[in-house]
Write a protein that holds these residues in place. Structure first.
Motif, PDB file in Angstrom:
ATOM      1  N   HIS A  48       0.924  -1.354   0.085  1.00 32.09           N
ATOM      2  CA  HIS A  48       0.181  -0.051   0.098  1.00 32.09           C
ATOM      3  C   HIS A  48       0.808   1.205  -0.197  1.00 32.09           C
ATOM      4  O   HIS A  48       1.823   1.318   0.916  1.00 32.09           O
ATOM      5  N   GLU A  51       1.936   3.325   2.990  1.00 34.81           N
ATOM      6  CA  GLU A  51       2.754   2.526   4.064  1.00 34.81           C
ATOM      7  C   GLU A  51       4.288   2.425   3.613  1.00 34.81           C
ATOM      8  O   GLU A  51       4.584   1.399   3.866  1.00 34.81           O
ATOM      9  N   HIS A 177       2.603  -4.438   6.233  1.00 34.24           N
ATOM     10  CA  HIS A 177       1.745  -3.207   5.994  1.00 34.24           C
ATOM     11  C   HIS A 177       1.868  -2.355   7.453  1.00 34.24           C
ATOM     12  O   HIS A 177       2.651  -2.885   8.149  1.00 34.24           O
ATOM     13  N   SER A 178       1.124  -1.209   7.440  1.00 35.26           N
ATOM     14  CA  SER A 178       1.060  -0.494   8.721  1.00 35.26           C
ATOM     15  C   SER A 178      -0.366   0.054   8.666  1.00 35.26           C
ATOM     16  O   SER A 178      -0.871   0.459   7.757  1.00 35.26           O
TER      17      SER A 178
HETATM   18 ZN   LIG Z   1      -1.771  -1.929   3.928  1.00 34.26          ZN
END
Ligand SMILES: [Zn+2]
Length: 278
Positions: A48, A51, A177-178
């Protein structure tokens, strides 16, 4: 950040190959650590756009890894998105219609800092062919997040991961991810490797979370195709905003100090077991 920053940081961290090209044609660097042999760990960050802290984190962890066990690290699977989120639309030489389309998808704003998708407005983590289109948050129109694409693997970035997975040389896959400090495991009917998820979570001080209903994600496709351990690691505390503050990078590096070593351990054990039973 620019593509030159992404490439040079990867090159500083280790031996780099190019896993493929993004939609815009940017190279997607992969840092190859350890001794090349089957049973490696595949690690991908910045799935993403916003992120991109995960790209910084993975690059730093790669540069600190001293083990022999092979790890292939893609810090920025979505380089176009990371560039868009940090530099804005002027970082791309786009035709006027493409520029206007992106602005429209972003609600008319030139601030793309919260953008998650790739440059077409497809959310890469719902574009994989694993329960594609069945996710609760899926949408069917392009935008900054949650758009599944016009068909599974419609995007060059997800096709890169597909071909790596199909190569058969990996034993474990981890997507970064974050945020939220969680380790997701399981997909659909496949709920193996709880112990491994718990072990990773314990090391990081994160919570393990079973995700049978997740759909279209990298880990989902990995588990569906291989039945081997696959995890999504959500780095960072929920109390911080998106994009996750760069000032927190050192804390993240400390938290993740033993993570690559643990992935290698899990991979080695699983790989031996699959070799012995087939
Ligand atoms: Zn993500």
């Amino acid at each position: 950040m620019l593509i030159s920053d992404i490439i040079s940081s990867a090159q500083r961290a280790g031996k780099v190959t190019y896993a493929g090209k993004s939609l815009y044609g940017n190279p997607v660097p992969m840092i190859r650590l350890g001794v090349a042999r089957p049973g490696a760990v595949l690690i991908a960050g910045t799935v993403h756009a916003r992120e991109h802290i995960t790209g910084r984190l993975l690059t730093e962890l790669a540069s600190r890894y001293s083990g022999d066990y092979p790890l292939d690290v893609i810090p920025y699977l979505n380089p176009d998105g990371a560039i868009l989120a940090t530099e804005g639309i002027t970082a791309f030489a786009l035709k006027n219609a493409e520029r206007l389309r992106l602005l429209r998808l972003n609600g008319g704003s030139t601030d793309f800092s919260l953008w998650k998708a790739n440059l077409r407005g497809v959310d890469l983590n719902v574009n994989f062919d694993a329960g594609w289109g069945t996710g609760a948050k899926n949408v069917r129109v392009p935008g900054g997040e949650n758009y599944i694409g016009s068909y599974p693997f419609s995007e060059p970035e997800t096709r890169i991961v597909r071909s790596l997975i199909k190569s058969g040389r990996y034993a474990v896959a981890v997507a970064y991810h974050s945020k939220g400090e969680e380790v997701y495991w399981g997909f659909g009917q496949n709920n193996d490797y709880r112990d491994e998820a718990e072990k990773i979570a314990r090391l990081l001080g994160y919570k393990p979370k079973q995700t049978p209903d997740s759909a279209g994600g990298l880990k989902d496709y990995w588990i569906q195709e291989t039945g081997l351990p696959g995890f999504t690691v959500e780095v960072g505390k929920d109390s911080f905003p998106h994009p996750y503050p760069e000032s927190e990078l050192d804390n993240l590096i400390r938290t993740h100090a033993g993570a690559f070593g643990l992935y290698a351990e899990i991979a080695e054990r699983v790989w031996k077991r699959t070799r012995n039973t087939t």
